[in-house]
Design an enzyme around this catalytic site. Structure first.
Site, PDB file in Angstrom:
ATOM      1  N   HIS A  50       0.849  -1.201   0.000  1.00 35.00           N
ATOM      2  CA  HIS A  50       0.000   0.000   0.000  1.00 35.00           C
ATOM      3  C   HIS A  50       0.880   1.245   0.000  1.00 35.00           C
ATOM      4  O   HIS A  50       1.248   1.766   1.039  1.00 35.00           O
ATOM      5  CB  HIS A  50      -0.919  -0.025   1.225  1.00 35.00           C
ATOM      6  CG  HIS A  50      -1.991   1.016   1.200  1.00 35.00           C
ATOM      7  ND1 HIS A  50      -3.260   0.786   1.663  1.00 35.00           N
ATOM      8  CD2 HIS A  50      -1.989   2.301   0.761  1.00 35.00           C
ATOM      9  CE1 HIS A  50      -3.998   1.871   1.511  1.00 35.00           C
ATOM     10  NE2 HIS A  50      -3.244   2.815   0.975  1.00 35.00           N
ATOM     11  N   HIS A  52       1.718   5.122  -2.051  1.00 35.81           N
ATOM     12  CA  HIS A  52       1.230   6.161  -2.966  1.00 35.81           C
ATOM     13  C   HIS A  52       2.414   6.784  -3.682  1.00 35.81           C
ATOM     14  O   HIS A  52       3.322   7.296  -3.036  1.00 35.81           O
ATOM     15  CB  HIS A  52       0.472   7.240  -2.189  1.00 35.81           C
ATOM     16  CG  HIS A  52      -0.764   6.706  -1.535  1.00 35.81           C
ATOM     17  ND1 HIS A  52      -1.993   6.761  -2.145  1.00 35.81           N
ATOM     18  CD2 HIS A  52      -0.951   6.086  -0.354  1.00 35.81           C
ATOM     19  CE1 HIS A  52      -2.896   6.199  -1.339  1.00 35.81           C
ATOM     20  NE2 HIS A  52      -2.287   5.777  -0.249  1.00 35.81           N
ATOM     21  N   ARG A  54       2.010   9.070  -6.441  1.00 37.20           N
ATOM     22  CA  ARG A  54       1.645  10.447  -6.858  1.00 37.20           C
ATOM     23  C   ARG A  54       1.891  10.780  -8.325  1.00 37.20           C
ATOM     24  O   ARG A  54       1.605  11.894  -8.745  1.00 37.20           O
ATOM     25  CB  ARG A  54       2.368  11.483  -5.999  1.00 37.20           C
ATOM     26  CG  ARG A  54       2.113  11.355  -4.514  1.00 37.20           C
ATOM     27  CD  ARG A  54       0.674  11.641  -4.159  1.00 37.20           C
ATOM     28  NE  ARG A  54       0.454  11.533  -2.718  1.00 37.20           N
ATOM     29  CZ  ARG A  54      -0.623  10.962  -2.174  1.00 37.20           C
ATOM     30  NH1 ARG A  54      -1.572  10.466  -2.943  1.00 37.20           N
ATOM     31  NH2 ARG A  54      -0.764  10.898  -0.871  1.00 37.20           N
ATOM     32  N   HIS A 169     -11.244   1.191   1.124  1.00 37.10           N
ATOM     33  CA  HIS A 169     -10.904   2.218   2.119  1.00 37.10           C
ATOM     34  C   HIS A 169     -12.198   2.431   2.908  1.00 37.10           C
ATOM     35  O   HIS A 169     -13.110   3.096   2.439  1.00 37.10           O
ATOM     36  CB  HIS A 169     -10.465   3.486   1.382  1.00 37.10           C
ATOM     37  CG  HIS A 169     -10.301   4.702   2.243  1.00 37.10           C
ATOM     38  ND1 HIS A 169      -9.111   5.362   2.371  1.00 37.10           N
ATOM     39  CD2 HIS A 169     -11.187   5.392   3.005  1.00 37.10           C
ATOM     40  CE1 HIS A 169      -9.266   6.399   3.184  1.00 37.10           C
ATOM     41  NE2 HIS A 169     -10.522   6.447   3.581  1.00 37.10           N
ATOM     42  N   HIS A 222      -5.617  -0.487   5.573  1.00 41.14           N
ATOM     43  CA  HIS A 222      -5.312   0.199   6.847  1.00 41.14           C
ATOM     44  C   HIS A 222      -6.379   0.078   7.942  1.00 41.14           C
ATOM     45  O   HIS A 222      -7.030   1.053   8.298  1.00 41.14           O
ATOM     46  CB  HIS A 222      -4.978   1.667   6.613  1.00 41.14           C
ATOM     47  CG  HIS A 222      -5.810   2.376   5.574  1.00 41.14           C
ATOM     48  ND1 HIS A 222      -7.170   2.459   5.641  1.00 41.14           N
ATOM     49  CD2 HIS A 222      -5.442   3.019   4.445  1.00 41.14           C
ATOM     50  CE1 HIS A 222      -7.605   3.136   4.598  1.00 41.14           C
ATOM     51  NE2 HIS A 222      -6.589   3.479   3.869  1.00 41.14           N
ATOM     52  N   ASN A 268      -5.250   9.697   7.985  1.00 45.45           N
ATOM     53  CA  ASN A 268      -6.521   9.025   7.755  1.00 45.45           C
ATOM     54  C   ASN A 268      -6.264   7.603   7.292  1.00 45.45           C
ATOM     55  O   ASN A 268      -5.616   7.422   6.271  1.00 45.45           O
ATOM     56  CB  ASN A 268      -7.318   9.795   6.689  1.00 45.45           C
ATOM     57  CG  ASN A 268      -8.725   9.259   6.545  1.00 45.45           C
ATOM     58  OD1 ASN A 268      -9.164   8.440   7.341  1.00 45.45           O
ATOM     59  ND2 ASN A 268      -9.408   9.683   5.513  1.00 45.45           N
ATOM     60  N   ASP A 291      -2.949 -13.577   6.556  1.00 48.04           N
ATOM     61  CA  ASP A 291      -3.353 -12.713   7.657  1.00 48.04           C
ATOM     62  C   ASP A 291      -3.115 -11.263   7.304  1.00 48.04           C
ATOM     63  O   ASP A 291      -2.874 -10.915   6.166  1.00 48.04           O
ATOM     64  CB  ASP A 291      -2.583 -13.086   8.921  1.00 48.04           C
ATOM     65  CG  ASP A 291      -3.430 -13.968   9.818  1.00 48.04           C
ATOM     66  OD1 ASP A 291      -2.868 -14.848  10.447  1.00 48.04           O
ATOM     67  OD2 ASP A 291      -4.645 -13.767   9.857  1.00 48.04           O
TER      68      ASP A 291
END
Lengths: 352, 336
Positions: A50, A52, A54, A169, A222, A268, A291
């Site tokens: 996970h 980012h 950009r 999300h 997350h 977040n 898991d």
């Protein structure tokens, strides 16, 4: 030397020959060059599912090349990047673009995650089939929750043709509102608008029902609350094909960190309570193999480029965890190597 | 404060003239960010200082030279009538030069960041920054980044320390004590910085505090700050010595938190009818601006139990004390 795929965890030598590992164990004397790695950890390249990057669209914050450099600096040999770029990764051309830029950078493996819906708008399905052919490893509207149950149901039904996971999300935008931190007694004291745990858990609960209905593979991005951990544990027990991930900061910090108003702790999902941290550490252990997985997802909603921060510092967190297992009960290096590979069916590294 | 040789004894307030807050009580805080941080001793020290400044306002020449040559800037990123004018007047009575800044019409509209704006203004030679901002924590952030003193004049829904000091000072003046009193704070507690500052200050000085209002704007979790929570004004009213009515802040409520204004008045408005249930000498307070006829009926606001205008008058003395002490702490720092 730690290699979870072989159950190896000992102090030994590694012999390299022509750029490949020739032998692990007691090396005979006589190597041309000897690197003294005493006190350090040698391990297969870690995998972060996970990240980012950009690019395209916000290259002033991060590019695919700079993100790869950060990954390598943090010990990550494979990263999966989220599609919330501008424009988003919502068609095969965009997926191919990521592969091309990653190959130009030539630093680590980059596995793009495609968008579930066109423009990440949560309405029409994106061309997931063509993105699978182009190499997308999973699908997510990350940053945006797929709030419509009908859209989520269609996405889960559709994805069953391709053996890929839908990553959600989980955040009900009405409930999290203008929140900037976890909603609890700390946010009340600080006078900051809060995002309640239930904003995450309600969406998760609904999605797990939909995943059960469709038999699709569903991955929770997350996870941050004890309630979510319990929901996933129960769903796994009931046979839902669910996996999850947790960020290192959600294993180490609580909402008390916000008390100084340092915006670096604004994220977040937000930092939660000590009970949530404990639940995330224990993890949703279920009978179904894969898991939860820690990821280097650190993101400032104001758009500060914290990705680098995340990837580099994750190494610190993980190394610390490996060395002090007591403080990281039940969590080992394979969380960052074997399990991500199983969750996304990808990632190159040590094989048995 | 090092005694300014230029001060004539007549123009120096008693607190400064006697120069003798005992050495244990010397003020060492450069910033005033919230009452959560202050000890009971520090609160009392502010009150003592304010008492001596109150006397200044009764003179024909309402000015002392305590802050002569110093520059105070009012940095208001949010609207204000009372607080802003009160700080301006307080600084002027201390002989400071006052710079007025409003976000409207400034380069904030051109995209300048808060920190850049404030650093630029500070570079003009500012000693004390009085900051109001809609974001909780904004003054805390600035306090870490600037050289001058930062006085919080209200940060989002967090604290409004000078208003809290004014309310407690007024109660102390009219009731003679704080310890053992029971104070009700009624209204939109969730969105109120005045409530938070009052709770911290009153609790530290030994009062019992009950927050009252609808469940949707009186979070149960606020009990962690050491107060009681009630949703029944009629039940609480006969028991309290002071009732502080907060304004229903319509501009802060983004979702519907009660069905109608009419229903709010019926359940939580302080009317003269409802006042019959209260103790005869109950003190009715309001930090302003009052929504007449909503949280507070006009005849109660103007009635014999009301201390609303006294609060405003005391506001000046409290703010003079706070500016004076902040400046004094800067002097201490320089001496060390």
């Amino acid at each position: 030397m730690i290699d979870p795929s072989r159950g190896l965890d000992e102090v030994c030598d590694v012999l390299l020959a022509e750029g490949k590992i020739a032998r692990v164990g007691r090396a005979a004397a006589g190597a041309d060059t000897v690197l003294d790695a005493r006190g350090l950890i040698v391990a297969p390249g870690l995998i972060d599912i996970h990240v980012h990057l950009r690019e395209p669209g916000d290259e002033q914050e991060e590019t695919i090349a700079s993100g790869c450099a950060a990954a390598v600096a943090g010990g990550f040999a494979s990263i999966a990047c989220m599609p919330n770029t501008h424009p988003p990764l919502d068609d095969a051309t965009a997926i191919e673009f990521v592969f091309r830029q990653a190959s130009r950078a030539g630093l680590c493996n980059v596995f793009p995650i495609g968008a579930i819906t066109k423009g990440r708008a949560g309405k029409e399905l994106a061309e997931m089939g063509q993105m699978v052919r182009a190499g997308a490893v999973a699908f997510s509207d990350d940053g945006n929750c797929v709030t419509s149950a009908a859209t989520m149901l269609r996405a889960l039904q559709y994805i069953t043709m391709f053996d890929r996971a839908i990553i959600q999300h989980c955040e009900d935008p009405d409930l999290s509102g203008r929140g900037v931190m976890h909603s609890g007694h700390v946010s009340v004291r600080l006078g900051l608008p809060g995002m309640p745990a239930i904003a995450e858990e309600l969406v998760l609960q609904r999605d797990l029902r939909l995943a059960r209905e469709t038999g699709a593979r569903y991955h929770v991005a997350h996870v941050s609350t004890a309630g979510s951990v319990n929901l996933i544990r129960r769903a796994k027990h009931d046979g839902v094909r669910a996996t999850s991930e947790v960020c290192p900061h959600h294993l180490l910090l609580t909402d008390e960190a916000c008390a100084t108003y340092d915006p670096n702790f604004k994220m977040n999902p937000p930092l939660r309570t000590a009970d949530d941290v404990k639940a995330c550490l224990d993890g949703p252990v279920g009978p179904h193999g894969v898991d939860d997985v820690p990821v280097g997802h650190v993101r400032n909603p104001r758009g500060r480029p914290l990705e680098l921060h995340g990837l580099v510092h994750e190494r610190v967190v993980v190394c610390d965890a490996v060395e002090r297992r007591i403080e990281f009960p039940g969590r080992r290096l394979d969380d960052l190597h074997i399990k991500p590979r199983l969750a996304f069916r990808r990632g190159r590294g040590s094989r048995r | 404060m090092s005694q300014a040789p230029a001060s004539t004894p007549d123009s120096t307030p008693a607190a400064a003239r006697s120069a003798a807050p005992p050495s244990t009580a010397i003020w060492r805080r450069r910033h005033l960010l919230g009452l959560e941080d202050l000890s009971a001793g520090e609160l009392l020290h502010i009150f003592q200082t304010a008492e001596s400044f109150k006397e200044v306002s009764t003179r024909s020449i309402k000015k002392v030279p305590a802050l002569r040559g110093k520059v105070v800037v009012n940095l208001f990123f949010e609207d204000s009538t009372r607080t802003r004018n009160s700080f301006t007047l307080a600084a002027q009575r201390l002989s400071a030069d006052v710079l007025e800044f409003s976000a409207a019409g400034s380069s904030v509209n051109k995209g300048e960041t808060l920190l850049d704006t404030v650093r630029n203004i500070e570079a003009m030679g500012v000693d004390i920054l009085v900051v109001r901002h809609s974001a909780a924590g904004a003054p805390h952030h600035l306090a870490r980044c600037v050289k001058g003193c930062v006085i919080n004049a209200g940060d989002g829904q967090h604290e409004h320390p000078t208003q809290g000091l004014i309310d407690i000072f007024t109660i102390r003046e009219l009731k003679g004590r704080i310890e053992g009193l029971h104070v009700a704070i009624v209204g939109d507690i969730a969105h109120s910085r005045v409530a938070r500052s009052n709770i911290w200050g009153l609790r530290k000085l030994g009062a019992r505090v009950t927050v009252v209002g609808p469940t949707t704007i009186v979070p149960a979790r606020i009990a962690a700050m050491g107060c009681d929570v009630s949703h029944d004004l009629d039940d609480i009213l006969p028991k309290v010595d002071v009732i502080n009515m907060l304004r229903i802040q319509k501009e802060r409520i983004t979702s519907q938190v009660f069905p109608s204004t009419e229903e709010y008045i019926r359940l939580f408005g302080l009317t003269s009818e409802r006042m019959k249930r209260a103790k005869k000498d109950v003190l009715v307070m309001h930090p302003g601006p009052v929504n007449r006829g909503i949280e507070l009926a006009a005849d109660v606001a103007d009635g014999p139990n009301s201390s609303i205008l006294r609060q405003v008058t005391n506001g000046l003395a409290i703010r003079m004390a706070v500016l004076f002490l902040a400046n004094q702490a800067t002097g201490v720092d320089e001496a060390v």
